[in-house]
Structures are given as C-alpha cells and as structure tokens.
Design an enzyme around this catalytic site. Structure first.
Site, PDB file in Angstrom:
ATOM      1  CG  ASP A   6      -1.889  -1.262   1.147  1.00  0.00           C
ATOM      2  OD1 ASP A   6      -2.375  -1.766   0.003  1.00  0.00           O
ATOM      3  OD2 ASP A   6      -2.217  -1.805   2.342  1.00  0.00           O
TER       4      ASP A   6
ATOM      5  CE  LYS B 214       2.360  -2.492  -4.296  1.00  0.00           C
ATOM      6  NZ  LYS B 214       1.876  -1.965  -2.932  1.00  0.00           N
TER       7      LYS B 214
ATOM      8  N   GLY C 117      -4.538  -4.405  -3.731  1.00  0.00           N
ATOM      9  CA  GLY C 117      -5.466  -3.446  -4.170  1.00  0.00           C
ATOM     10  C   GLY C 117      -4.681  -2.178  -4.388  1.00  0.00           C
ATOM     11  CG  HIS C 118      -2.094  -2.062  -7.098  1.00  0.00           C
ATOM     12  ND1 HIS C 118      -1.282  -2.910  -7.598  1.00  0.00           N
ATOM     13  CD2 HIS C 118      -1.588  -2.776  -5.878  1.00  0.00           C
ATOM     14  CE1 HIS C 118      -0.299  -3.503  -7.229  1.00  0.00           C
ATOM     15  NE2 HIS C 118      -0.527  -3.329  -5.930  1.00  0.00           N
TER      16      HIS C 118
ATOM     17  CD  GLN D 251       0.773  -8.801  -2.551  1.00  0.00           C
ATOM     18  OE1 GLN D 251       1.206  -9.479  -3.328  1.00  0.00           O
ATOM     19  NE2 GLN D 251      -0.553  -8.631  -2.727  1.00  0.00           N
TER      20      GLN D 251
END
Ligand code: GDP
Ligand code: IMO
Ligand code: MG
Length: 430
Positions: free
Chosen positions: A14, A17, A41-42, A225
């Site tokens: 988080d 990225k 989750g991007h 990650q």
C-alpha cells in the site's frame, strides 16, 4: 536510459504503487504484473474517479498499452472477470491489450474455504490474510498439484486435477474442520464457464515480454504487496506467499536478470501495515489514528483500518539491499503536511543493545523498541506540487535525509492521489 523499469513496494504494501504505475505508464509500452493475486488493491485516480485494481496491471487505464499478467500470479478467474467487467462498464476497452500467462496458477473455491478454516483455527496467531485464497493456491503450486491457466484449455485435464485435489482435500474440510465438501462436477462446470470467457486472453506472456524487450520496447514491471511481506525476506510467517521483491520479477515474468535495468522502490513517507505481525514504529493511540485519517489509510481490498507509524530506516535499508534499488519513489509526502515534528527510526533497541540490521528472528523483532531521530516538519501544503523547488524547505530536507540515509537517490515524489500530483526528478524511459 532504461528500457525495463521495476516499481515495487519497500514496506508492508500500500505504498501507492498503483498510482505511480498509472502515472509512469504514459512513458511505457507494456505493464507487467509478476506475483500475487487479488490480495492486492492498487488505487488509481482518473478524472476524480477512483478505480481499484486487484489483478489487472495498473497500466490498463491507458488504452494503447499492453498489460500482461505473468506466470508468477495466482488468479481467481471469478474475481478477474468481475474486475474486467468493472473496467468495461467504465468504458475501458479490453481485447488485445490484456494477456494472461498460461503458467499462472488458478485460485480455486476450495482454496478460499481452507484458508478461512486455517485462519480461524490460528485464533490470536492468525496472519490476518485477505482471505482471497492466496496462500493455499501457492501451497498447491509448490506441492505440484496446482491447476494452471493453461489447464482451462484442456477440459479433461482440468476435471482430472480438480478431482484429484478434492479427493484429498474434502475429507480434511469435513472431518478436520467440519466444513462443507466440494463437488468436482460443480467446480469443473463453474471453471469451464470462466474458461470460455478468458480463452481469448490466455497467451505465452514470457515470449511476449521478451520479444518486446528485444524490440527495444519500454516495459514497466508492477509489484504487488511489499518487501516486508516477501515470503523469504519479510516478517515471516506474517507475510504473503509470493516474492514481491526484485528477484520475483525474473521468476514471475520469465525475464532474465540481465534484462532488468532499473529497480525503483516505492516508499510511503511514513509506514503502514494491514494484518497482524510485528511493526516496530507503529504509533498507537490518537496520533496513529490521526495519520490514518489524514492518509485515508483503509485497506483497498478489505477495507480494514491500516496500522500507521513512522518511517523505519532499519527496515528500509534491508529493502534497499534485498532489491538492489537504483532509485526511490517517495509517496504521500502531503500526508505529513503540518506535523510539527517528524520522527524517523534509525535503529532498534533490544535488551539494551542497539540493532541496526533488520532482525531475522520474529521473537526478537517483536521486542525491538525503535530509536528515533526527530526532524522538523513543515507547515505549508505540499499537495499537488509538481515542482521540486516549490516544496517547503523542510520537506526537501526530509527527502534529502531519506536519500542520504539510504544511499539511494529519490527519483520521484508523489504529492497527492491524482495522476499529475507528481514530481519526476529523473526520467527512466527514453
Ligand atoms: P498500492 O497498493 O501500493 O497501490 O497502494 P493503495 O492504493 O493500496 O494505497 C495507497 C492510497 O494512497 C490510495 O488511496 C491512493 O489513492 C493514495 N495515494 C497514493 N499516492 C498518494 C499521495 O502521494 N498522496 C496522497 N494523499 N494519497 C496518495
Ligand atoms: P498491495 O499490492 C497490504 C497482507 C495481508 C496479510 C498478509 C498475508 O495492495 O500493496 P495474503 O492474503 O496475501 O495471504 O495476506 O499480507 N497483504 C497486504 N497488505 N497491501 C497488499 O497488497 C497486501 N496483500 C497482502 O493483510 O497481512
Ligand atoms: Mg494496496
């Protein structure tokens, strides 16, 4: 000038990225994911709208770029199809711009079921996973019983593998955990439906990416990650089950190390962690809550509140080394606006001794106390600033301090959620 640039997380994920990859995609031809699955989750902002990508590379919002999902991923086809629908509903065209590796592994419904039981059984010692079946899917891969994307193309092979796996797993689910068993035919039929929809996207992504590199195309590799969640180099066992570090690019995309030019580590200007496990610089209490609110630190995948803390140079030095970072990308600088005094952790104290290297033993790390250096903050807003010279002097000093301490240049700074809230000090693509 580089042709291949890796963007990966240096902390517990988080770091921002997705936003960075979206911003840099303009300059690239291909964007490649190489590990993880829909545990990621991007978040990407386009025209004030937030889009959260879990599996598909964050470059997908740029129409003319090719996005690859490499062999290192574990893919839940149901989740992938939902994500694809969300994108097409938003008017994003998906056809020749998305390719899925034949060698990527599939997350099966029984992976989610077994993970739920195992996490519950751990009680207080639970990892706090995203419950997306990531761990069990990688377990099957390593146990050489995994089902791969290519198996979707051969119904008989697919059915046989599902049956073999369920013969072993069903008794464990029902007898050990008292959970529901799975029916081979039901799972098979469900996956054949996914096969039909995904077929046009399945390809040899290893060949595609290597040909692109040979042709001089510009390739961006997008990590999911972060380094401290790496199965080898992270805070084991409170980690994910893949290799989010630089080495993972080679195995997870099928690209040799000699083909990688630049490795950029994304560093959030402070630290966050979601899920269980040691976090030496965690700020407990109201100030930690304040940073969470300022930074909007809630999980993009599970919505869980993220634990917040100060920047940790002990952990970051480890990330610099493990990844061979050539440059740093500092994100969320604006979240620190107006904090009078900032802290950075320079060492840990363990049983009265100073430790400067990230401990391997979890029982030691858990007892480490951070040793802080204080740095004067800035009162002005940095949000949306695009010009380095317009940053407050103390913000520039904070960045310089990071650069000097880690011995790696700060190449990019992010000053907000939007694509253009970025300062690019060094261009990496021609
Ligand atoms: P990722 O998993 O590394 O892609 O990061 P996430 O998307 O899970 O979390 C990063 C969060 O911070 C998202 O809500 C982003 O929109 C947001 N974000 C990214 N960069 C910045 C920044 O420079 N400033 C601020 N305020 N928010 C940012
Ligand atoms: P992105 O790509 C933050 C964490 C989980 C849990 C541990 C193991 O958005 O940075 P898993 O489901 O992978 O077996 O969970 O890893 N985790 C993440 N934390 N960002 C992520 O991805 C994460 N993906 C997994 O919370 O602690
Ligand atoms: Mg995330």
């Amino acid at each position: 000038m580089a042709k291949t640039v890796v963007v990966l997380g240096t902390q517990w994920g988080d770091e921002g990225k997705g936003k960075i990859v979206d911003s840099l995609t303009e300059r690239a031809d291909l964007v490649v994911r190489f590990q993880g699955g829909n545990n990621a989750g991007h978040t990407v902002m386009v025209d004030d709208k937030e889009i959260i990508l879990h599996l598909i590379p964050s470059g997908i919002l740029h129409e003319d770029k090719l996005c690859l999902m490499g062999n290192g991923l574990v893919i839940n086809p149901k989740a992938l199809l939902e994500e694809m629908k969300e994108l097409t509903d938003r008017g994003i065209r998906l056809n020749n711009n998305l390719k899925i590796s034949k060698n990527a592994h599939l997350i099966m419904p029984y992976h989610l079921a077994i993970e739920k039981e195992k996490e519950a059984q751990k009680g207080k010692k639970k990892i706090g996973t995203t419950l997306r079946g990531i761990g069990p899917a990688y377990v099957d891969k390593m146990a050489r019983i995994g089902i791969r994307v290519v198996d979707l193309l051969y119904p008989d092979v697919l059915r046989e593998k599902i049956e073999a796996n369920l013969t072993e797993l069903n008794p464990v689910l029902s007898k050990v955990y008292g959970a529901r068993e799975f029916d081979t035919e039901e799972v098979f039929r469900e996956y054949m439906e996914y096969a039909e929809k995904l077929m046009p996207f399945i390809d040899d992504t290893d060949i595609i990416v290597n040909e692109a590199i040979d042709e001089g195309k510009k390739v961006l590799f997008e990590g999911a990650q972060g380094t401290l969640l790496d199965i080898d180099h992270g805070t084991y066992p409170y980690v994910t089950s893949s290799s989010p570090t630089a080495g993972g690019v080679c195995t997870g995309a099928g690209v040799g190390p000699t083909k990688i030019n630049t490795i950029l580590g994304v560093v959030k200007a402070y630290t966050t962690r979601v899920g269980s496990g040691p976090f030496p610089t965690e700020i407990k209490g109201p100030f930690g809550d304040e940073i969470r609110e300022r930074g909007g630190e809630y999980g993009a995948t599970t919505g869980r509140p993220r634990r917040c803390g100060w920047l940790d140079f002990v952990a970051l030095r480890h990330a610099v080394r493990i990844n061979g970072l050539t440059g740093l990308i500092i994100t969320k600088l604006d979240v620190l606006d107006g904090i009078e005094t900032l802290r950075v952790c320079t060492a840990y104290r363990y049983e009265g001794e100073l430790i400067t290297e990230f401990p391997k033993a979890l029982n030691i790390l858990e007892q480490c106390e951070p040793v802080y250096e204080e740095i004067e903050g800035w009162t002005e807003s940095t949000r949306g600033i695009n010009d380095f010279n317009k940053l407050p002097e103390n913000a520039r000093r904070y960045l310089k301090h990071i650069e000097d301490t880690l011995g790696v240049p700060v190449d990019i700074i992010s000053t907000g959620k939007k694509r253009d809230d970025i300062i690019i000090l060094k261009e990496h693509f021609e």
